[in-house]
Design a protein around this motif. Sequence first.
Motif, short mmCIF file in Angstrom:
data_model
loop_
_atom_site.label_atom_id
_atom_site.label_comp_id
_atom_site.label_asym_id
_atom_site.label_seq_id
_atom_site.Cartn_x
_atom_site.Cartn_y
_atom_site.Cartn_z
N TYR A 162 1.00 -1.22 -0.02
CA TYR A 162 -0.07 -0.17 0.09
C TYR A 162 0.96 1.27 0.36
O TYR A 162 2.32 1.39 0.45
CB TYR A 162 -1.35 -0.05 1.24
CG TYR A 162 -1.54 -1.50 1.20
CD1 TYR A 162 -2.90 -1.01 -0.05
CD2 TYR A 162 -2.07 -2.36 2.05
CE1 TYR A 162 -4.15 -2.53 0.10
CE2 TYR A 162 -2.41 -2.56 1.90
CZ TYR A 162 -3.58 -3.77 1.31
OH TYR A 162 -4.12 -4.52 1.21
N SER A 170 -4.97 9.73 -1.87
CA SER A 170 -5.49 8.58 -1.85
C SER A 170 -4.38 7.82 -2.04
O SER A 170 -2.53 7.75 -1.42
CB SER A 170 -5.17 8.05 -3.74
OG SER A 170 -6.29 8.59 -4.95
N GLU A 173 -3.30 0.33 -3.76
CA GLU A 173 -2.48 -0.64 -3.49
C GLU A 173 -2.14 -1.32 -4.80
O GLU A 173 -2.47 -1.39 -5.94
CB GLU A 173 -3.75 -1.73 -3.39
CG GLU A 173 -3.16 -3.30 -3.32
CD GLU A 173 -5.06 -4.10 -3.10
OE1 GLU A 173 -5.74 -4.26 -2.58
OE2 GLU A 173 -4.85 -4.48 -4.68
N LYS A 187 -4.00 0.32 -8.09
CA LYS A 187 -5.66 0.07 -7.55
C LYS A 187 -5.86 0.75 -6.71
O LYS A 187 -4.94 0.68 -5.88
CB LYS A 187 -6.48 -1.34 -7.51
CG LYS A 187 -5.83 -2.68 -8.51
CD LYS A 187 -6.92 -3.77 -8.25
CE LYS A 187 -6.72 -4.79 -9.07
NZ LYS A 187 -7.34 -5.68 -8.28
N VAL A 189 -7.34 2.13 -3.57
CA VAL A 189 -8.30 1.74 -2.24
C VAL A 189 -9.23 2.65 -1.29
O VAL A 189 -10.06 2.11 -1.38
CB VAL A 189 -7.14 1.02 -1.15
CG1 VAL A 189 -7.53 1.06 0.28
CG2 VAL A 189 -6.43 0.54 -1.56
N LEU A 190 -8.83 3.88 -1.35
CA LEU A 190 -9.65 4.90 -0.82
C LEU A 190 -9.58 5.74 -1.46
O LEU A 190 -7.78 6.40 -1.13
CB LEU A 190 -9.66 4.25 0.47
CG LEU A 190 -10.63 5.31 1.52
CD1 LEU A 190 -11.97 5.11 1.31
CD2 LEU A 190 -10.36 5.38 2.58
N PRO A 225 -8.71 -2.60 3.54
CA PRO A 225 -8.22 -2.11 2.99
C PRO A 225 -9.20 -3.08 1.25
O PRO A 225 -9.45 -3.06 0.35
CB PRO A 225 -7.05 -2.57 2.09
CG PRO A 225 -6.81 -2.96 3.78
CD PRO A 225 -7.68 -3.11 4.42
N LYS A 226 -10.14 -4.15 1.51
CA LYS A 226 -10.72 -5.25 0.89
C LYS A 226 -12.16 -4.78 0.94
O LYS A 226 -12.06 -4.84 -0.36
CB LYS A 226 -11.02 -6.83 1.82
CG LYS A 226 -8.99 -7.35 1.58
CD LYS A 226 -9.21 -9.08 2.53
CE LYS A 226 -7.95 -9.48 2.55
NZ LYS A 226 -7.86 -10.87 3.04
N LYS A 227 -12.63 -4.16 2.05
CA LYS A 227 -13.99 -3.56 1.48
C LYS A 227 -13.77 -2.01 1.01
O LYS A 227 -15.33 -1.61 0.49
CB LYS A 227 -14.70 -3.50 3.25
CG LYS A 227 -15.18 -4.94 3.73
CD LYS A 227 -15.61 -4.35 4.87
CE LYS A 227 -15.85 -6.09 5.77
NZ LYS A 227 -16.85 -6.54 6.98
N ARG A 228 -12.47 -1.27 1.08
CA ARG A 228 -12.45 0.05 0.66
C ARG A 228 -13.19 0.53 1.54
O ARG A 228 -13.43 1.84 0.62
CB ARG A 228 -12.86 -0.02 -0.45
CG ARG A 228 -11.43 -1.00 -1.27
CD ARG A 228 -11.20 -1.35 -2.69
NE ARG A 228 -10.38 -1.32 -3.51
CZ ARG A 228 -9.51 -2.27 -3.81
NH1 ARG A 228 -9.56 -3.13 -2.13
NH2 ARG A 228 -8.62 -2.40 -4.35
#
Length: 297
Positions: A162, A170, A173, A187, A189-190, A225-228
């Motif tokens: 990350y 931002s 990932e 990608k 993440v948030l 980070p998986k659910k963002r």
Amino acid sequence: MEKEFISKPLGTHRNLLGEGPLWDEDKSILYWVDIQLAEIHQWDFQTEVHTTYSFPVRIGAIAKRSDTGFIAATEKGFATIEIPSCEIHFIGNPEEQLVHNRFNDGKCDRKGRFWAGTLNENGVKEAAALYKLDHSGKFSKMLADVSCSNGIAWTADYQKMYYIDTSTRSIVEFDFDEQLGLISNKKLVLLVPATDGIPDGMTIDQQGMLWVALWGGGKVIKIDPKKRMVVGEIKVPSKLVTSCAFGGKDFKDLFITTASIGYTEKEFSEEPLAGCTFVVSQLEVGGEPSNHYISSI
């Protein structure tokens, strides 16, 4: 959201630009840097003694070396540092020709390579980069067109890295090739809303949650980070939150650095703890020990 945790200052010292907290589990010591004042700070948890070490160059980040001392990312490139002697030996500067750039945040991966990035002090966008320093002291540019290189963290299996370029607001990932030390497949993440502050330093806990300091936001947010999405936060009584790291007993204490650069007397009166280094004690989930730089030089 989780229960509210209390951020308590470590002593009374106020940083101008506190950054890069680093826990030494062998000595029960917390280190951090004050970039603008070219200092490394040390807080001994056994004696509660605070010590300041001054250097001839500004230091953006440090990591422990596997043998002795520290590896550092400075305004004049990579260097090794010894404490308490304050000896500094320069390794090399990938941006020697960019006089308005300096190194900022950095960390070591599990293989003992030091990753650190730069920023442009005049605010020029995409004028900086992220670098990797290998065991032999050779550096490689890993990301170009960076504006303000900041937080770095890896998943426990080192399949993901990350990264934060603060100016983009931002957290991103990358797929991480641990063997080769390569990143790919970026990608999002948030994206942090501007009203919340901007993302700065970052760490990761044992459950893979990201903890991100928000400059101007007065808090550290917890991200899945998986659910963002943001799943928790810790409020800090200082707006300019710069970084965070786990340490203490069982690595369940979260250390948080802040800044007071640019503050007026009025702002100090409204925010008396601005610039302090804080600890939030005994979180439910802790972090992992920091990695050391493994050198063959």
